[in-house]
Motif scaffolding. Structure first.
Motif, PDB file in Angstrom:
ATOM      1  N   PHE A 540      10.503  65.714  60.725  1.00 52.17           N
ATOM      2  CA  PHE A 540      11.948  65.382  61.554  1.00 52.17           C
ATOM      3  C   PHE A 540      12.828  66.428  60.511  1.00 52.17           C
ATOM      4  O   PHE A 540      12.725  66.961  59.685  1.00 52.17           O
ATOM      5  N   GLU A 541      14.346  67.471  61.496  1.00 49.95           N
ATOM      6  CA  GLU A 541      14.721  67.647  60.996  1.00 49.95           C
ATOM      7  C   GLU A 541      15.866  67.225  60.905  1.00 49.95           C
ATOM      8  O   GLU A 541      16.567  66.428  62.089  1.00 49.95           O
ATOM      9  N   GLU A 542      17.010  67.582  60.176  1.00 43.40           N
ATOM     10  CA  GLU A 542      18.453  66.582  60.154  1.00 43.40           C
ATOM     11  C   GLU A 542      19.743  67.589  60.041  1.00 43.40           C
ATOM     12  O   GLU A 542      19.299  69.093  59.227  1.00 43.40           O
ATOM     13  N   LEU A 543      19.911  67.930  61.079  1.00 40.70           N
ATOM     14  CA  LEU A 543      21.090  68.793  61.946  1.00 40.70           C
ATOM     15  C   LEU A 543      22.571  67.737  62.089  1.00 40.70           C
ATOM     16  O   LEU A 543      22.581  67.253  62.029  1.00 40.70           O
ATOM     17  N   THR A 544      23.406  68.875  61.466  1.00 40.10           N
ATOM     18  CA  THR A 544      24.647  68.128  61.616  1.00 40.10           C
ATOM     19  C   THR A 544      25.255  68.691  63.628  1.00 40.10           C
ATOM     20  O   THR A 544      24.215  69.152  64.015  1.00 40.10           O
ATOM     21  N   PRO A 545      26.172  68.046  63.872  1.00 39.54           N
ATOM     22  CA  PRO A 545      25.903  68.332  65.363  1.00 39.54           C
ATOM     23  C   PRO A 545      26.558  69.816  65.218  1.00 39.54           C
ATOM     24  O   PRO A 545      26.046  69.896  66.411  1.00 39.54           O
ATOM     25  N   ARG A 546      27.640  70.379  64.781  1.00 44.18           N
ATOM     26  CA  ARG A 546      27.273  72.250  65.311  1.00 44.18           C
ATOM     27  C   ARG A 546      26.162  72.626  65.407  1.00 44.18           C
ATOM     28  O   ARG A 546      25.647  73.245  65.674  1.00 44.18           O
ATOM     29  N   GLU A 547      25.417  72.484  64.185  1.00 45.11           N
ATOM     30  CA  GLU A 547      23.831  73.085  63.685  1.00 45.11           C
ATOM     31  C   GLU A 547      22.931  71.990  65.043  1.00 45.11           C
ATOM     32  O   GLU A 547      22.193  73.633  64.924  1.00 45.11           O
ATOM     33  N   LEU A 548      23.645  71.417  65.667  1.00 43.56           N
ATOM     34  CA  LEU A 548      22.657  70.705  66.562  1.00 43.56           C
ATOM     35  C   LEU A 548      22.930  71.861  68.068  1.00 43.56           C
ATOM     36  O   LEU A 548      22.220  71.851  68.586  1.00 43.56           O
ATOM     37  N   PHE A 549      23.883  71.747  68.408  1.00 40.31           N
ATOM     38  CA  PHE A 549      24.303  72.158  69.088  1.00 40.31           C
ATOM     39  C   PHE A 549      24.017  74.164  69.547  1.00 40.31           C
ATOM     40  O   PHE A 549      23.711  74.635  70.605  1.00 40.31           O
ATOM     41  N   THR A 550      23.782  74.793  68.259  1.00 35.50           N
ATOM     42  CA  THR A 550      23.778  75.691  68.274  1.00 35.50           C
ATOM     43  C   THR A 550      21.849  76.457  68.199  1.00 35.50           C
ATOM     44  O   THR A 550      21.778  76.898  69.074  1.00 35.50           O
ATOM     45  N   LYS A 551      21.836  75.073  68.307  1.00 35.59           N
ATOM     46  CA  LYS A 551      19.799  75.029  68.194  1.00 35.59           C
ATOM     47  C   LYS A 551      19.268  74.938  69.795  1.00 35.59           C
ATOM     48  O   LYS A 551      19.065  75.302  70.247  1.00 35.59           O
ATOM     49  N   GLU A 552      20.004  73.354  70.548  1.00 36.83           N
ATOM     50  CA  GLU A 552      19.895  72.855  72.098  1.00 36.83           C
ATOM     51  C   GLU A 552      20.703  74.137  72.461  1.00 36.83           C
ATOM     52  O   GLU A 552      20.337  74.239  74.075  1.00 36.83           O
TER      53      GLU A 552
END
Length: 728
Positions: A540-552
């Motif tokens: 698993f990778e733990e991401l904040t909302p902004r980090e998730l937005f950048t990755k997606e």
């Protein structure tokens, strides 16, 4: 075409006959095949002048590849005609079979039997035809035996009543003959082919019991008429047998259900009025109601609910292979089907406005779609009101979440009006969450449904509680849902990857306003793919909302950059060409300059003044457009640039490009007004009108892009913050 039918009953193995003297005749079967036609064959004479002409026309269209065969047929026909005898000599000498007979004492040799030489017997004779009905056609094009079933099928599917009647006159039982492998009668085929006159004539020969004849699938002719949608055909059948609408096929389907399934609205309304609704099983009744709602026939749905209101809470049953129903505690309900409708199906009001009702009364179905939306609104209200009144709170909550959560279904589909009807009469529903602790607003963010999410502005301080629900299992909140990439269907609502990226950023920033500050740093677990194929790893990778937005949105960001650069390059090229043309036109003014003073010769002409002003304006606007698109090409293309900077630059560049094109066209037209100043010709006016075409084309081709950019810039004001209260 004149037709006559004669019944042929053969008593011998062979039929010998003499040819007639006319051009088209019944060809003796002895000349075609050694075996006689079956005893139950029909001889159909369709020879006449019109038939000859049609036959000749068809032969001419055969093509060059059949010339040899046609020439051979012509030689045989010529030989037959040369040796034929008059038809009158054959009359009165026909056997009971209807075929011409020979006098046993007559030694005259058949002219076509090899000039008196007895033909050799066929070593491979055809087997005798037994128990098979056939047609012997008397024409040049149609010689030989055709099954009666084929002829009737062709007549029924073409609506050729004259041919069919000629067969029925000989054998009345042929009206109910099974003419297909599926055991369809001529009435089945004619009803499916929508031949009204044929059906009316054929029904006139039917008894009421004959109309109930079914094919191998158990369908009556009325079922075929229901699928065809011609009400007049169904009416003539039902008028003769009122029981037809309640007859099932092998799958336990009845005609009105087939009409709804095939989306034949008028037919469905007619058959529903003729169907004995109370004799239907409850499972069949709810199936009809759900089918009507699925087809958006809400007037029919309201009629069904009027006949039996209890269907509002009934569930769809399970049907086995034999078509038998049994109860299903997790079956669909009418309300669940309505919850999955799109946001444009259900209207915001249960009745039309005054002026729309007036227009509908004057012009029938002028506002047909708007009227159907109001009926959909009435359907939801009637079903929901009945459910609330007749179910306890426990049963009600079980009802709305089985087989699926209808509130979340509506939020996922953007069906805001459905939610408004339910929540406004039962406010407790707004707190309902699914197994992942998602409210309807979480689902709206996940599926990018602005119409549903806009309702959060109408609940006041309650929105702070609802927006901060989060999934305890995955440790994700509403902002994580906004950080995920939307489905392609939702992204395609706007033009271009750059504007899609902007819309995603707008969603993220808007949701960010509702969550508490601690949620901005909340990390959710995102599963990672295995490092090697075939290895099951829980990584698993733990991401904040902004980090998730950048990755997606990494891929969408790249596509947006490429789309923006390509658009800017193309537009800048056009702007450069315009700037070059109008710059050169400034030094080659129409009419030239005075040799002594150097001033333009037509400076006193008003058209010249227009030319100068528009030429300068075209140069200024095109140059501005070039610089704007150049700034787009040199942008750093960060995420935040797509939020406002790049879209505003693109909008400004397109507007200045449009203005430069318009000014260039006006300057071009002005030169012709200058050249034809002292003439009365209308050439300049015609040129000016034609010159509008490129301006109009630019507007048409880029209007959606400009509107999307403008709406995206003010998306929150347009789509979310509704000024009219709809919920409470």
């Amino acid at each position: 075409m004149a037709s006559s039918v004669q019944t042929s009953h053969s008593e011998d193995d062979d039929i010998s006959s003499e040819s007639s003297g006319e051009e088209e005749q019944t060809t003796p079967l002895s000349a075609q095949r050694p075996n006689a036609p079956p005893a139950d064959a029909y001889v159909v004479d369709i020879s006449d002048e019109k038939g000859d002409e049609e036959g000749d026309g068809e032969e001419e269209e055969e093509g060059e590849d059949e010339n040899g065969e046609e020439q051979e047929n012509e030689d045989e026909e010529e030989e037959s005609n040369n040796n034929s005898i008059p038809r009158s000599s054959m009359e009165g000498s026909r056997s009971s079979t209807g075929a011409p007979t020979q006098d046993p004492t007559d030694n005259t040799t058949d002219p076509r039997s090899n000039h008196g030489v007895e033909p050799e017997p066929n070593p491979n004779p055809d087997p005798p035809a037994e128990n098979q009905s056939s047609i012997l056609f008397n024409s040049t094009k149609k010689k030989g035996l055709l099954p009666v079933q084929v002829v009737l099928y062709q007549a029924a599917i073409k609506g050729d009543w004259k041919t069919a009647k000629s067969i029925f006159d000989v054998d009345s039982s042929a009206i109910t003959m099974k003419i297909t492998d599926g055991e369809d009668t001529p009435l089945h085929i004619a009803a499916a082919a929508r031949h009204i006159s044929f059906v009316e004539n054929l029904v006139g020969k039917y008894s009421s019991d004959n109309l109930a004849i079914k094919n191998s699938n158990g369908d009556t002719a009325l079922a075929f008429a229901a699928a065809s949608g011609v009400v007049r055909i169904a009416k003539v059948m039902v008028d003769k047998n009122e029981k037809l609408p309640n007859l099932y096929n092998n799958s336990k389907q009845f005609p009105v259900l087939m009409a709804v399934a095939y989306k034949r609205k008028e037919m469905a309304s007619f058959l529903l009025s003729k169907t004995d609704f109370q004799t239907l099983d409850e499972f069949e009744q709810i199936e009809l109601l759900i089918s009507a709602i699925s087809s958006d026939y809400y007037d029919i749905a309201l009629d069904i609910l009027t006949k039996k209101p209890e269907l509002a809470k009934a569930r769809m049953g399970l049907r086995d292979a034999n078509g038998n129903w049994r109860e299903n505690s997790e079956g669909e309900t009418a309300l669940h089907v309505l919850s999955r409708k799109s946001d444009v199906v259900i209207g915001s009001s249960s009745k039309l406005s005054f002026w729309r009702r007036h227009m509908n009364s004057r012009f029938k179905r002028f506002y047909k779609k708007a009227h159907m939306k109001t009926l959909a609104h009435q359907t939801v209200e009637r079903i929901w009101n009945f459910v609330v009144k007749n179910l306890s709170k426990t049963d009600l909550y079980l009802f709305i979440k089985t087989p699926s959560r209808l509130l979340h279904n509506a939020a996922s589909a953007g069906n805001a009006e459905f939610l408004i009807i339910l929540i406004s009469s039962y406010p407790e529903l707004i707190w309902k969450v699914d197994d992942d602790d998602k409210s309807i607003f979480h689902v709206a963010v996940e599926n990018r449904q602005e119409s549903v999410f806009s309702l959060i502005y109408e609940i006041g301080g309650l929105r702070d509680f609802l927006a901060n629900y989060y999934d305890h299992k995955k440790n994700s909140n509403m902002l994580h849902l906004a950080g995920k990439l939307a489905a392609p269907y939702h992204l395609s609502r706007v033009s271009g990857a750059a504007l899609q990226m902007q819309r995603e950023l707008l969603w993220f920033t808007e949701v960010e306003k509702f969550v508490v500050s601690s949620y901005l740093q909340m990390k959710t677990k995102i599963p990672l793919p295995p490092q090697a194929p075939g290895i099951d790893e829980n990584r698993f990778e733990e991401l904040t909302p902004r980090e998730l937005f950048t990755k997606e949105h990494k891929s969408l960001l790249k596509d947006g950059e490429e789309w923006m650069k390509n658009t800017a390059n193309s537009c800048m090229l056009v702007a450069t060409l315009i700037a070059t043309v109008v710059f050169a036109a400034a030094f080659t003014v129409p009419g030239g300059n005075d040799d002594k003073s150097g001033t333009p010769n037509f400076r006193q002409n008003q058209a010249f003044t227009v030319f100068v002003i528009t030429d300068v304006a075209a140069l200024v606007f095109s140059t501005t457009s070039i610089l704007t698109f150049l700034s787009i090409l040199t942008s750093r293309y960060a995420e935040d640039d797509f939020l406002m900077s790049l879209p505003i630059k693109l909008l400004f560049g397109l507007v200045t490009l449009f203005l430069s094109i318009s000014c260039m066209v006006v300057a071009f037209s002005a030169t012709f007004f200058i050249a034809y100043d002292k003439t009365k010709q209308n050439i300049p006016l015609a040129i000016a009108i034609v010159s509008i075409v490129p301006v109009v084309c630019f507007c048409l081709f880029h209007s959606k892009l400009v509107v999307d950019i403008f709406r995206s810039g003010y998306w929150a004001q347009f789509s979310l913050k509704k000024h009219k209260k709809r919920l409470f």
